[in-house]
Design an enzyme around this catalytic site. Structure first.
Site, PDB file in Angstrom:
ATOM      1  N   ASP A  67       0.809  -1.226   0.000  1.00 16.61           N
ATOM      2  CA  ASP A  67       0.000   0.000   0.000  1.00 16.61           C
ATOM      3  C   ASP A  67       0.838   1.270   0.000  1.00 16.61           C
ATOM      4  OD1 ASP A  67       0.878  -0.568   2.573  1.00 16.61           O
ATOM      5  OD2 ASP A  67      -1.101  -1.094   3.304  1.00 16.61           O
ATOM      6  N   ASN A 136      -7.967  -2.921  13.942  1.00 16.73           N
ATOM      7  CA  ASN A 136      -9.363  -3.137  13.517  1.00 16.73           C
ATOM      8  C   ASN A 136      -9.490  -4.331  12.564  1.00 16.73           C
ATOM      9  OD1 ASN A 136      -8.250  -2.247  11.155  1.00 16.73           O
ATOM     10  ND2 ASN A 136      -9.556  -0.444  10.912  1.00 16.73           N
ATOM     11  N   HIS A 138      -7.585  -4.849   9.856  1.00 13.00           N
ATOM     12  CA  HIS A 138      -7.211  -4.644   8.445  1.00 13.00           C
ATOM     13  C   HIS A 138      -5.921  -5.369   8.097  1.00 13.00           C
ATOM     14  CE1 HIS A 138      -4.976  -0.617   9.482  1.00 13.00           C
ATOM     15  NE2 HIS A 138      -4.079  -1.553   9.296  1.00 13.00           N
ATOM     16  N   GLU A 143      -9.772  -2.030   4.908  1.00 17.41           N
ATOM     17  CA  GLU A 143     -10.473  -1.716   6.149  1.00 17.41           C
ATOM     18  C   GLU A 143     -11.723  -2.601   6.302  1.00 17.41           C
ATOM     19  OE1 GLU A 143      -8.808  -0.077   8.151  1.00 17.41           O
ATOM     20  OE2 GLU A 143      -8.555   2.045   7.696  1.00 17.41           O
TER      21      GLU A 143
END
Ligand code: F6R
Length: 243
Positions: A67, A136, A138, A143
């Protein structure tokens, strides 16, 4: 998923390095998917060490980063281009032309996603994908709520992700709101996945990864279905669950 628990971060990083070094030895033209963030730094340090001792070579290795933030140039200290150069590439004998990172500065971001996906596919996909885990759930910057069938795409970063990454910036307002990320479908096609998890802040996510169901609201859960996924976790993470 095969889970290997290490006493501490250093040991976890060494185990990850051992796995990668062995595979690079067997296949010098290996294609590696790489992550940024705090977790893989110990692995990169160890790989640099072995490269300097000439125990492994990256001359024929190809890398694809997961990313990049949208809007940060490669020269920006918080861009993932910068991170990879500083923490890994400039210290090893890799050919820069064989290192790939999405271009978050592209004029046409949709086109950039298509281009990046094609580069990965033309190379035949990843042999090993190294991943960190977001609090979370990811993986990459996929996400919660991201479809499992996504390929490289643009994502709006969750507030919690921007808060977690604000530690690298002067304040949260400077953390970009969007990123380009390799999608979950592409991650799942990697022949092997190595997921690195360290520290108590990841305990809840680790617990959900191991004991929860497979759901797009917790992206890493899909790894339960991967045929060759090794989870390397340290006791700072697991201690929180067993105690
Ligand atoms: C980074 C990436 C992210 C991180 C995750 C954990 O390229 O893809 O998924 O791996 O946010 O980050 P750290 O290791 O900083 O806790």
């Amino acid at each position: 998923m095969k889970i290997i628990e290490s006493k501490n971060y250093l040991k976890m990083s060494h185990t990850a390095c051992q796995i990668l070094a062995e595979q690079i030895g067997q296949n010098p033209k290996i294609k590696l998917g790489l992550a940024t963030g705090s977790t893989p730094i110990g692995l990169y340090n160890r790989l640099i060490h072995l490269n300097k001792k000439k125990e492994i070579s990256f001359q024929k290795v190809t890398t694809f980063n997961l990313d990049e933030y949208v809007g940060l140039p490669a020269t920006h200290p918080n861009s993932y281009h910068y991170f990879m150069r500083e923490n890994f590439f400039q210290h090893i004998d890799i050919n820069e032309a064989n290192t790939h990172i999405p271009n978050g500065m592209a004029y046409d971001l949709e086109k950039e996603c298509i281009r990046y996906q094609q580069v990965i596919e033309t190379a035949g996909g990843m042999d090993i994908q190294v991943l960190g885990l977001g609090e979370n759930g990811h993986i990459g910057f996929n996400e919660p709520g991201t479809s499992f069938s996504e390929e490289t795409h643009i994502i709006s970063l969750e507030k919690s992700t921007r808060e977690a990454n604000a530690r690298f910036f002067d304040n949260i307002d400077q953390v970009p709101k969007k990123a380009i990320t390799v999608g979950i479908n592409t991650i799942m096609q990697s022949k092997q996945v190595i997921l690195l998890i360290s520290g108590e802040t990841k305990a809840e996510a680790y617990n959900r990864l191991v004991n929860g169901g497979i759901t797009e609201t917790f992206p890493a859960s899909i790894l339960q279905k991967h045929k060759n996924c090794i989870v390397l976790v340290d006791q700072e993470t697991t201690f929180q669950i067993t105690n």
